[in-house]
Scaffold this motif. Structure first.
Motif, PDB file in Angstrom:
ATOM      1  N   GLN A  10       0.830  -1.205   0.000  1.00 18.39           N
ATOM      2  CA  GLN A  10       0.000   0.000   0.000  1.00 18.39           C
ATOM      3  C   GLN A  10       0.869   1.261   0.000  1.00 18.39           C
ATOM      4  OE1 GLN A  10      -3.154   0.410  -0.447  1.00 18.39           O
ATOM      5  NE2 GLN A  10      -3.241   2.596  -0.042  1.00 18.39           N
ATOM      6  N   GLY A  21      -0.912  10.384   4.583  1.00 14.90           N
ATOM      7  CA  GLY A  21      -1.317   8.991   4.385  1.00 14.90           C
ATOM      8  C   GLY A  21      -0.114   8.054   4.431  1.00 14.90           C
ATOM      9  N   LEU A  22       1.007   8.487   3.842  1.00 16.86           N
ATOM     10  CA  LEU A  22       2.236   7.686   3.888  1.00 16.86           C
ATOM     11  C   LEU A  22       2.753   7.565   5.321  1.00 16.86           C
ATOM     12  CD1 LEU A  22       4.102   9.061   0.728  1.00 16.86           C
ATOM     13  CD2 LEU A  22       2.937   6.854   0.968  1.00 16.86           C
ATOM     14  N   HIS A  77       2.041   6.590  -6.847  1.00 13.98           N
ATOM     15  CA  HIS A  77       0.991   7.492  -7.334  1.00 13.98           C
ATOM     16  C   HIS A  77       1.397   8.951  -7.137  1.00 13.98           C
ATOM     17  CE1 HIS A  77      -2.764   9.867  -6.918  1.00 13.98           C
ATOM     18  NE2 HIS A  77      -3.063   9.208  -8.015  1.00 13.98           N
ATOM     19  N   LEU A  78       1.964   9.276  -5.976  1.00 14.71           N
ATOM     20  CA  LEU A  78       2.416  10.637  -5.707  1.00 14.71           C
ATOM     21  C   LEU A  78       3.521  11.045  -6.674  1.00 14.71           C
ATOM     22  CD1 LEU A  78       2.411  13.187  -3.880  1.00 14.71           C
ATOM     23  CD2 LEU A  78       4.115  12.006  -2.471  1.00 14.71           C
ATOM     24  N   ARG A 112       2.423   1.736  -3.419  1.00 15.55           N
ATOM     25  CA  ARG A 112       1.409   2.196  -4.383  1.00 15.55           C
ATOM     26  C   ARG A 112       1.122   3.683  -4.211  1.00 15.55           C
ATOM     27  NH1 ARG A 112      -3.672  -1.327  -3.893  1.00 15.55           N
ATOM     28  NH2 ARG A 112      -4.382   0.165  -5.426  1.00 15.55           N
ATOM     29  N   GLU A 113       0.959   4.110  -2.957  1.00 12.40           N
ATOM     30  CA  GLU A 113       0.690   5.528  -2.683  1.00 12.40           C
ATOM     31  C   GLU A 113       1.884   6.398  -3.084  1.00 12.40           C
ATOM     32  OE1 GLU A 113      -2.084   7.133  -1.481  1.00 12.40           O
ATOM     33  OE2 GLU A 113      -3.157   5.232  -1.628  1.00 12.40           O
ATOM     34  N   THR A 133      -1.547  13.318   0.955  1.00 14.65           N
ATOM     35  CA  THR A 133      -0.929  12.066   0.503  1.00 14.65           C
ATOM     36  C   THR A 133       0.252  11.698   1.392  1.00 14.65           C
ATOM     37  OG1 THR A 133      -1.617  12.522  -1.764  1.00 14.65           O
ATOM     38  CG2 THR A 133       0.117  10.886  -1.467  1.00 14.65           C
TER      39      THR A 133
END
Length: 188
Positions: free
Chosen positions: A39, A78-79, A46-47, A42-43, A75
């Motif tokens: 996860q 979230g990380l 995406h960033l 992936r994040e 974001t």
């Protein structure tokens, strides 16, 4: 010289051996940590993909009613959240296994976590409670960053929940302090 092992009766041996039933639980948490790693990657991808290859989050952020800086900050939060949850998993896996199942035999290992040398069930509970407060803090910060998208009731309940975590952690620490025997004074 090693101490001879004491022979246990069948029932005590069964009860004591039952601690090994926790092993699949700790292995499952290791798998869950692997999911968090995926996860996180992936994040992060995406960033990086959005910012580097597409020149920023301006279109996606504008569609969500945010500035690019706010979208990046959310974001990144979230990380950080994923990392803090992963740290929590490590504490539960390593500390729980060491406390409740079997010794890992890490004494003298250069990578032994500092906290592991004095971990017990009470210390583990306090560490877990403070980690949960940290995770909750990240969520609360993200809530207030996107406050314009949320209703007051949602923000109020998230704040109350966070404060409940704080009060619970303080209570756990106080109970541990009350129940711990006083440390002996060293004669000088």
């Amino acid at each position: 010289m090693s101490t001879p092992k004491q022979s246990l009766g069948p029932l005590p041996a069964l009860i004591f051996s039952s601690r090994w039933l926790q092993l699949p639980l700790y292995l499952g948490l290791i798998v869950a940590q692997g999911v968090y790693v995926v996860q996180f990657l992936r994040e992060l991808w995406h960033l990086l993909h959005t910012v580097v290859l597409h020149g920023g989050l301006s279109e996606a952020a504008a569609a969500a009613g945010q500035t690019a800086e706010t979208a990046i900050m959310l974001t990144v939060l979230g990380l950080i959240d994923v990392v803090m949850i992963s740290n929590l998993l490590v504490m539960v896996i390593v500390g729980g296994y060491e406390t409740f199942v079997s010794r890992l035999g890490l004494q003298g290992h250069p990578d032994q976590p500092e906290w592991l040398s004095h971990v017990n069930a009470a210390v583990l509970k306090v560490k877990l409670a403070t980690a949960i407060i940290g995770i909750s803090s990240i969520h609360l910060l993200a809530t207030f960053i996107k406050a314009h998208e949320l209703d007051t009731k949602t923000m109020l309940w998230q704040t109350i929940l966070h404060l409940t975590f704080v009060v619970s952690a303080v209570a756990i620490a106080l109970i541990d302090k009350i129940m711990s025997p006083p440390k002996a004074l060293v004669a000088s």
